[in-house]
Write an enzyme that holds these catalytic residues in place. Structure first.
Site, PDB file in Angstrom:
ATOM      1  N   SER A  23       0.833  -1.211   0.000  1.00  0.00           N
ATOM      2  CA  SER A  23       0.000   0.000   0.000  1.00  0.00           C
ATOM      3  C   SER A  23       0.861   1.251   0.000  1.00  0.00           C
ATOM      4  O   SER A  23       0.343   2.364  -0.047  1.00  0.00           O
ATOM      5  CB  SER A  23      -0.948   0.003   1.199  1.00  0.00           C
ATOM      6  OG  SER A  23      -0.233  -0.167   2.408  1.00  0.00           O
ATOM      7  N   ASN A 110      -2.566  -2.858  12.500  1.00  0.00           N
ATOM      8  CA  ASN A 110      -4.027  -2.714  12.461  1.00  0.00           C
ATOM      9  C   ASN A 110      -4.484  -1.472  13.226  1.00  0.00           C
ATOM     10  O   ASN A 110      -5.400  -0.769  12.806  1.00  0.00           O
ATOM     11  CB  ASN A 110      -4.697  -3.950  13.067  1.00  0.00           C
ATOM     12  CG  ASN A 110      -4.401  -5.201  12.270  1.00  0.00           C
ATOM     13  OD1 ASN A 110      -3.784  -5.124  11.205  1.00  0.00           O
ATOM     14  ND2 ASN A 110      -4.807  -6.354  12.779  1.00  0.00           N
ATOM     15  N   THR A 155     -39.518  25.933 -10.419  1.00  0.00           N
ATOM     16  CA  THR A 155     -39.786  24.600  -9.892  1.00  0.00           C
ATOM     17  C   THR A 155     -40.080  23.759 -11.130  1.00  0.00           C
ATOM     18  O   THR A 155     -40.681  24.271 -12.095  1.00  0.00           O
ATOM     19  CB  THR A 155     -40.990  24.558  -8.925  1.00  0.00           C
ATOM     20  OG1 THR A 155     -42.153  24.953  -9.634  1.00  0.00           O
ATOM     21  CG2 THR A 155     -40.790  25.507  -7.733  1.00  0.00           C
ATOM     22  N   HIS A 156     -39.615  22.534 -11.143  1.00  0.00           N
ATOM     23  CA  HIS A 156     -39.719  21.680 -12.341  1.00  0.00           C
ATOM     24  C   HIS A 156     -39.062  22.343 -13.549  1.00  0.00           C
ATOM     25  O   HIS A 156     -39.454  22.100 -14.680  1.00  0.00           O
ATOM     26  CB  HIS A 156     -41.181  21.347 -12.672  1.00  0.00           C
ATOM     27  CG  HIS A 156     -41.975  20.890 -11.493  1.00  0.00           C
ATOM     28  ND1 HIS A 156     -42.092  19.579 -11.116  1.00  0.00           N
ATOM     29  CD2 HIS A 156     -42.655  21.612 -10.556  1.00  0.00           C
ATOM     30  CE1 HIS A 156     -42.831  19.490 -10.026  1.00  0.00           C
ATOM     31  NE2 HIS A 156     -43.170  20.716  -9.654  1.00  0.00           N
ATOM     32  N   SER A 277     -12.839  26.566 -27.081  1.00  0.00           N
ATOM     33  CA  SER A 277     -12.927  25.363 -27.908  1.00  0.00           C
ATOM     34  C   SER A 277     -11.784  25.371 -28.909  1.00  0.00           C
ATOM     35  O   SER A 277     -11.399  26.429 -29.412  1.00  0.00           O
ATOM     36  CB  SER A 277     -14.268  25.350 -28.636  1.00  0.00           C
ATOM     37  OG  SER A 277     -14.189  24.573 -29.808  1.00  0.00           O
ATOM     38  N   LYS A 283     -16.507  30.094 -28.740  1.00  0.00           N
ATOM     39  CA  LYS A 283     -16.907  29.441 -27.500  1.00  0.00           C
ATOM     40  C   LYS A 283     -16.187  29.947 -26.266  1.00  0.00           C
ATOM     41  O   LYS A 283     -14.994  30.186 -26.272  1.00  0.00           O
ATOM     42  CB  LYS A 283     -16.658  27.936 -27.612  1.00  0.00           C
ATOM     43  CG  LYS A 283     -17.520  27.280 -28.655  1.00  0.00           C
ATOM     44  CD  LYS A 283     -18.885  26.963 -28.139  1.00  0.00           C
ATOM     45  CE  LYS A 283     -18.867  25.566 -27.565  1.00  0.00           C
ATOM     46  NZ  LYS A 283     -20.142  25.211 -27.000  1.00  0.00           N
ATOM     47  N   ASN A 285     -16.540  28.334 -22.608  1.00  0.00           N
ATOM     48  CA  ASN A 285     -17.228  27.253 -21.908  1.00  0.00           C
ATOM     49  C   ASN A 285     -17.010  27.303 -20.391  1.00  0.00           C
ATOM     50  O   ASN A 285     -15.907  27.588 -19.933  1.00  0.00           O
ATOM     51  CB  ASN A 285     -16.745  25.901 -22.432  1.00  0.00           C
ATOM     52  CG  ASN A 285     -17.050  25.712 -23.909  1.00  0.00           C
ATOM     53  OD1 ASN A 285     -18.080  26.184 -24.392  1.00  0.00           O
ATOM     54  ND2 ASN A 285     -16.163  25.058 -24.625  1.00  0.00           N
ATOM     55  N   GLU A 290     -18.556  22.693 -14.908  1.00  0.00           N
ATOM     56  CA  GLU A 290     -18.845  21.352 -15.427  1.00  0.00           C
ATOM     57  C   GLU A 290     -18.001  20.308 -14.694  1.00  0.00           C
ATOM     58  O   GLU A 290     -18.462  19.210 -14.385  1.00  0.00           O
ATOM     59  CB  GLU A 290     -18.559  21.282 -16.927  1.00  0.00           C
ATOM     60  CG  GLU A 290     -19.526  22.125 -17.764  1.00  0.00           C
ATOM     61  CD  GLU A 290     -19.013  22.335 -19.179  1.00  0.00           C
ATOM     62  OE1 GLU A 290     -18.654  21.352 -19.831  1.00  0.00           O
ATOM     63  OE2 GLU A 290     -18.960  23.490 -19.629  1.00  0.00           O
ATOM     64  N   TYR A 317      -9.901  -7.218  11.592  1.00  0.00           N
ATOM     65  CA  TYR A 317      -9.203  -6.666  10.434  1.00  0.00           C
ATOM     66  C   TYR A 317      -9.091  -7.709   9.322  1.00  0.00           C
ATOM     67  O   TYR A 317      -8.863  -8.890   9.576  1.00  0.00           O
ATOM     68  CB  TYR A 317      -7.791  -6.194  10.831  1.00  0.00           C
ATOM     69  CG  TYR A 317      -7.003  -5.645   9.647  1.00  0.00           C
ATOM     70  CD1 TYR A 317      -7.142  -4.319   9.258  1.00  0.00           C
ATOM     71  CD2 TYR A 317      -6.163  -6.472   8.894  1.00  0.00           C
ATOM     72  CE1 TYR A 317      -6.455  -3.817   8.165  1.00  0.00           C
ATOM     73  CE2 TYR A 317      -5.472  -5.974   7.796  1.00  0.00           C
ATOM     74  CZ  TYR A 317      -5.616  -4.644   7.430  1.00  0.00           C
ATOM     75  OH  TYR A 317      -4.957  -4.159   6.347  1.00  0.00           O
ATOM     76  N   LYS A 325      -8.013   3.541   1.708  1.00  0.00           N
ATOM     77  CA  LYS A 325      -7.243   4.790   1.673  1.00  0.00           C
ATOM     78  C   LYS A 325      -7.398   5.596   0.378  1.00  0.00           C
ATOM     79  O   LYS A 325      -7.525   6.815   0.417  1.00  0.00           O
ATOM     80  CB  LYS A 325      -5.761   4.505   1.944  1.00  0.00           C
ATOM     81  CG  LYS A 325      -5.493   4.446   3.454  1.00  0.00           C
ATOM     82  CD  LYS A 325      -4.183   3.835   3.799  1.00  0.00           C
ATOM     83  CE  LYS A 325      -4.171   2.339   3.655  1.00  0.00           C
ATOM     84  NZ  LYS A 325      -5.113   1.639   4.565  1.00  0.00           N
TER      85      LYS A 325
HETATM   86  N1  ARG Z   1      -1.174  -1.527   4.932  1.00  0.00           N
HETATM   87  C1  ARG Z   1      -2.159  -2.046   5.800  1.00  0.00           C
HETATM   88  C2  ARG Z   1      -3.503  -1.328   5.570  1.00  0.00           C
HETATM   89  O1  ARG Z   1      -3.497  -0.364   4.942  1.00  0.00           O
HETATM   90  C3  ARG Z   1      -1.761  -1.857   7.212  1.00  0.00           C
HETATM   91  C4  ARG Z   1      -2.350  -2.868   8.124  1.00  0.00           C
HETATM   92  C5  ARG Z   1      -1.787  -4.189   7.842  1.00  0.00           C
HETATM   93  N2  ARG Z   1      -2.186  -5.135   8.815  1.00  0.00           N
HETATM   94  C6  ARG Z   1      -1.978  -6.456   8.671  1.00  0.00           C
HETATM   95  N3  ARG Z   1      -2.376  -7.222   9.607  1.00  0.00           N
HETATM   96  N4  ARG Z   1      -1.386  -6.933   7.597  1.00  0.00           N
HETATM   97  O2  ARG Z   1      -4.521  -1.763   6.016  1.00  0.00           O
END
Ligand code: ARG
Length: 463
Positions: A23, A110, A155-156, A277, A283, A285, A290, A317, A325
């Site tokens: 991660s 965790n 409205t509408h 454009s 144009k 825009n 948007e 977990y 994330k």
């Molecule tokens: N990179 C992990 C996450 O984002 C961290 C927690 C990992 N925990 C584990 N027991 N492998 O959740």
């Protein structure tokens, strides 16, 4: 390179799995939070007798230096760094040797990840609050500038009743006020510290969790370690507030996009928030708006991701939760950039006053005519019918409401008199809505005053 947890393995993971599992590419964004939490944790470990005072000082200093490396963009990741937690621990050991290896005593990633995310979102809430206030302030100024401009409300998407343009813009102010209050509510639930929960059952080391709470400026400790490491409701909460705020922006964006068309021509966006454009030279825009309208789709899908991620997930977990994330970061970024751009659009918006009533015909006064008959004693339901007939006759004969002769009117109801012709006055129409929250000038002034009160509270130091 072996992983931090490699002891019970005889072979290393495949490159494919490593890339799939890591991660770090996205959670490296949590380096500051991780360092803050680890520093506090080292203090708790010292109190628990795991570190001597001088060892802890050494750890804290090394963590500070690692923070500086990140801040300067000098931190070097290694292939074995799986996530931000292992990367920083690895670097700590690299810097101070054996002592560093004690930092993970009684600790689990965790709880680290849940802690870092809460620290991150607490500061995101504060920043979102500031950005909402800035937008509200720009909206308030625009509303004050347009307090005397009158236009049809819809409205509408059909013309409904006349309103002050300032009244319309204050609708955005107060929708944003709701979003702001949602953030305030959320702040309370976010302010709960998971650290000390261990992997699932609570730390085995006698960690002083109150010390952690003080060090990390949290108001409460998570009262249950299982909830602390499993639940991501606090992220879902934030993503909802972000999505709802963006939905508010997207609705106003849509109106302003429509209003900047040739057909409406009520407003013109500043060049700074428009694009051209590549093919059609004429144009201009409203891309800024948007994009804001479009960005809300991301935000909603981020929220949906977080909800789906948790649905039916066994406690406690599971690695699925690592997927929390990217949507979280994406929503924060999308919310912040959209609020900033919207503030820019609002504070530079040009109102084309002369066009506001251009396509309004007398039928916009139909409710005013009904109210006039009600004032003369006719029950509203009957008045509605009478005016409906008047509008229909007018449409069939190509006659505006004010073009009916006194005789025509008398033939429809004996209650009509000469005052009928005074109805067709925009000022009079808006002033008729003189109830708290209404569009009369006095009531709009009340809204602007309330806005000033709300905005000055921030200046006095309250968020
Ligand atoms: N990179 C992990 C996450 O984002 C961290 C927690 C990992 N925990 C584990 N027991 N492998 O959740």
């Amino acid at each position: 390179m072996p992983k931090l947890w490699g002891g019970r393995f005889t072979q290393s993971v495949s490159k494919l799995m490593s890339e799939f599992n890591d991660s770090l590419p996205f959670d490296k964004r949590l380096w500051k939070e991780e360092i803050e939490a680890s520093t506090a944790y080292s203090a708790a470990l010292a109190k628990a007798g795991i570190f001597t005072k001088s060892q802890q000082a050494k750890v804290a200093r090394a963590l500070r230096e690692i923070g500086n490396e990140f801040a300067a963009g000098r931190f070097r990741f290694k292939p074995e760094d799986e996530d931000i937690h292992t990367a920083i621990e690895r670097r700590l050991v690299e810097k101070i040797g054996e002592t560093g290896k004690k930092i993970h005593t009684g600790r689990s990633r965790n709880e680290q990840v849940a802690t870092d995310e809460r620290i991150f979102l607490k500061s995101a809430i504060a920043q979102a609050g500031v950005l909402i206030r800035e937008l509200q302030s720009a909206v308030r100024d625009l509303a004050a500038d347009t307090a005397d401009d009158i236009l049809p409300s819809y409205t509408h998407l059909q013309q409904a009743q006349l309103v002050r343009l300032g009244h319309y813009f204050m609708a955005l102010f107060f929708m944003l006020e709701d979003d702001y209050r949602r953030l305030e509510d959320l702040e309370v639930r976010m302010d709960v510290l998971p650290l000390g929960s261990g992997a699932v059952a609570g730390s085995t080391v006698r960690i002083d969790r109150n010390l952690l709470k003080r060090e990390l400026s949290f108001s409460e400790l998570s009262p249950n370690s299982i909830a602390a490491v499993s639940d991501r409701g606090f992220i879902t909460d934030f993503l909802f507030v972000a999505a709802q705020t963006l939905i508010h922006l997207s609705r106003f964006a849509e109106d302003l996009i429509m209003w900047s068309s040739t057909e409406f021509a009520f407003v013109e966006l500043d060049d700074a928030y428009s694009t051209g454009s590549s093919m059609m030279p004429q144009k201009k825009n409203p891309d800024s708006l948007e994009l804001i309208r479009g960005k809300v789709a991301r935000s909603i899908s981020d929220l949906t991701s977080l909800l789906t991620l948790q649905k039916g997930l066994p406690l406690t977990y599971a690695k699925d939760l690592q997927e929390d994330k990217e949507p979280m970061f994406d929503s924060v970024d999308t919310l912040f950039s959209s609020l900033r751009v919207f503030t820019g659009v609002i504070s530079t918006l040009k109102v084309k006053r002369a066009n506001l009533m251009r396509n309004t015909d007398d039928s916009i006064y139909a409710t005013d005519v009904a109210d006039y008959l009600v004032e003369k004693g006719m029950p509203f339901r009957e008045a509605h019918k009478v005016v409906g007939k008047l509008v229909l006759t007018g449409t069939q004969n190509g006659k505006k409401l004010r073009e009916f002769s006194p005789e025509d009117l008398k033939a429809i109801s004996s209650l009509f008199d000469g005052n009928y012709y005074r109805i067709f006055n925009p000022q009079k129409s808006v002033e008729g809505h003189d109830v708290y929250g209404g569009t009369s000038s006095k009531r709009l002034k009340e809204q602007l005053d309330l806005a000033d009160k709300i905005l000055s509270r921030r200046k006095a130091g309250r968020r």
